[in-house]
Design a protein around this motif. Structure first.
Motif, short mmCIF file in Angstrom:
data_model
loop_
_atom_site.label_atom_id
_atom_site.label_comp_id
_atom_site.label_asym_id
_atom_site.label_seq_id
_atom_site.Cartn_x
_atom_site.Cartn_y
_atom_site.Cartn_z
N TYR A 46 5.16 -8.86 -25.43
CA TYR A 46 4.34 -10.21 -25.81
C TYR A 46 5.89 -11.49 -26.53
N ILE A 47 6.49 -10.79 -26.90
CA ILE A 47 7.16 -11.74 -27.75
C ILE A 47 8.08 -12.00 -26.06
N GLU A 48 8.53 -11.62 -25.42
CA GLU A 48 8.92 -12.01 -23.69
C GLU A 48 7.57 -13.23 -22.72
N LEU A 49 6.70 -12.57 -22.83
CA LEU A 49 5.55 -13.55 -22.36
C LEU A 49 5.75 -14.37 -23.25
N LEU A 50 5.93 -15.03 -24.26
CA LEU A 50 5.99 -16.33 -24.98
C LEU A 50 7.04 -16.43 -24.35
N LEU A 51 7.86 -16.60 -24.51
CA LEU A 51 9.16 -17.10 -24.09
C LEU A 51 9.34 -17.10 -22.39
N ARG A 52 8.59 -16.33 -21.83
CA ARG A 52 8.83 -16.73 -20.27
C ARG A 52 7.95 -17.88 -20.48
N TYR A 53 6.86 -17.97 -20.84
CA TYR A 53 6.07 -19.08 -20.28
C TYR A 53 6.18 -20.36 -21.58
N GLY A 54 7.11 -20.50 -21.86
CA GLY A 54 7.55 -21.37 -23.08
C GLY A 54 6.89 -22.04 -24.18
N ILE A 55 6.08 -20.45 -24.79
CA ILE A 55 4.86 -20.73 -25.84
C ILE A 55 5.40 -20.95 -27.32
N ALA A 56 6.65 -19.76 -26.59
CA ALA A 56 7.33 -20.22 -28.03
C ALA A 56 9.01 -19.87 -27.82
N VAL A 57 10.19 -20.69 -28.82
CA VAL A 57 11.83 -20.62 -28.10
C VAL A 57 12.53 -19.54 -29.49
N ARG A 58 13.55 -19.37 -29.24
CA ARG A 58 14.28 -18.35 -29.42
C ARG A 58 15.35 -19.12 -30.31
N HIS A 59 15.56 -18.77 -31.74
CA HIS A 59 16.97 -19.24 -32.37
C HIS A 59 18.42 -19.02 -31.06
N ARG A 60 18.26 -20.83 -31.80
CA ARG A 60 20.32 -20.84 -30.76
C ARG A 60 21.48 -19.30 -31.75
N GLU A 61 21.34 -19.46 -32.66
CA GLU A 61 22.01 -18.71 -33.14
C GLU A 61 21.30 -17.22 -33.73
N SER A 62 20.02 -16.43 -33.88
CA SER A 62 19.58 -15.17 -34.10
C SER A 62 18.44 -15.14 -32.73
N ASN A 63 19.20 -13.92 -32.68
CA ASN A 63 17.72 -13.28 -31.78
C ASN A 63 16.15 -13.08 -31.77
N PHE A 64 16.99 -12.36 -33.53
CA PHE A 64 15.66 -12.11 -33.96
C PHE A 64 14.55 -12.98 -34.56
N LYS A 65 14.99 -14.38 -34.71
CA LYS A 65 13.80 -15.01 -34.68
C LYS A 65 13.30 -16.54 -33.94
N ILE A 66 12.08 -16.86 -33.63
CA ILE A 66 11.47 -17.33 -33.02
C ILE A 66 10.19 -18.50 -33.96
N ARG A 67 10.05 -19.50 -32.95
CA ARG A 67 8.90 -20.35 -33.12
C ARG A 67 8.09 -21.00 -31.57
N LEU A 68 7.96 -22.08 -32.59
CA LEU A 68 6.66 -22.14 -31.45
C LEU A 68 7.22 -23.34 -31.01
N GLU A 69 6.90 -23.94 -29.91
CA GLU A 69 7.27 -25.02 -29.23
C GLU A 69 6.59 -25.91 -29.57
N THR A 70 7.22 -27.35 -29.65
CA THR A 70 6.79 -28.61 -29.58
C THR A 70 6.21 -29.64 -28.41
N PHE A 71 4.66 -29.58 -28.76
CA PHE A 71 4.09 -29.26 -27.36
C PHE A 71 3.57 -31.31 -27.30
N PHE A 72 4.54 -31.89 -28.18
CA PHE A 72 4.30 -33.33 -28.71
C PHE A 72 5.40 -34.15 -29.00
#
Length: 268
Positions: A242-268
């Motif tokens: 699920y995490i990989e799906l969100l990252l590949r489709y640009g829905i979520a973005v991984r933290h630059r320094e920590s791979n265990f943190k993600i956030r919602l992509e900014t759409f505006f």
């Protein structure tokens, strides 16, 4: 004025002696006028003379005549008191008539100005009442605004929060429908079949893991509640596909320094 007219009517005609004296003086003045007219005619220059010389001579004659008239002391045309009284009465009647005309004109102007003044005063009173009403309304609105400002701000904030909650709920419902249609949940297998299977590097989905819909809801809540820190930490309850799906489709973005943190992509 009435007394003067009555006196004139009582003595309308002059006495015979005064009338004869007045006629004699008139004849004397007329005779003198004819004499002066004849002298002017005889003293006129010939037509053959230069027009400029004629104009100069006339100017000199006029100036000399003016000097003579300035030296002459004025005297009465008649010495009879009755004649003088009659002439004075006529002048007084003429003057009174003119004064009456002036008085009537001034009264008409006074009435017009009085009417204009009344209209202006009425207009001023109306405008004053309107101004007082406007001031009272403004003060009342200021007081009402001061009292209701905090309450209105609170109500507006609650209404906006409610709208955001309704919008979030509708968005989550739409997302759940899309996920249910395009990304169905994996099928569960029994524990006996899992033991028979060979161990692989890919982690299988567990019932205790969070669904994709719940992951999206967590990401949205994190972005709305803490916009200054929108990253969410991933643990064992998140299924990696699920995490990989969100990252590949640009829905979520991984933290630059920590791979265990993600956030919602900014759409505006």
């Amino acid at each position: 004025m009435a007394e003067l007219e009555a006196g004139v009517a009582a003595k309308e005609a002059l006495s015979e002696t005064a009338l004869n004296e007045l006629m004699e003086q008139c004849e004397e003045q007329f005779t003198q006028l004819e004499k002066l007219q004849n002298e002017i005619i005889l003293s006129e220059p010939d037509a053959c003379e230069n027009p400029q010389d004629q104009a100069a001579n006339r100017l000199m004659a006029t100036e000399a005549e003016l000097k003579q008239w300035l030296k002459v002391e004025p005297k009465l045309l008649a010495s009879n008191s009755e004649v003088l009284l009659e002439a004075g009465k006529e002048e007084m009647l003429k003057l009174c008539s003119e004064l009456e005309m002036v008085l009537s004109c001034q009264e008409a102007k006074r009435d017009k100005l009085k009417e204009t003044k009344e209209l202006e005063q009425k207009w001023l009173e109306e405008k004053t009442q309107v101004l007082i009403a406007a001031k009272n309304h403004f003060e009342r609105m200021q007081m009402e605004k001061g009292k209701a400002s905090e309450h209105s701000i609170l109500l507006d904030t609650k209404a906006q929060i409610q709208k955001m909650n309704v919008y979030q709920q509708r968005l989550m419902e739409c997302l759940s429908d899309v996920l249910e249609k395009h990304v169905p949940l994996p099928q569960y297998e029994s524990s006996t079949k899992k033991k028979k299977k060979k161990k692989s590097n890919t982690q299988e989905f567990d019932k205790d893991m969070i669904s994709l819909n719940e992951i999206l809801e967590l990401l949205m809540n994190k972005a709305l509640n803490t916009p200054h820190d929108p990253y969410m930490t991933i643990d064992n309850t998140f299924w990696p596909p699920y995490i990989e799906l969100l990252l590949r489709y640009g829905i979520a973005v991984r933290h630059r320094e920590s791979n265990f943190k993600i956030r919602l992509e900014t759409f505006f």
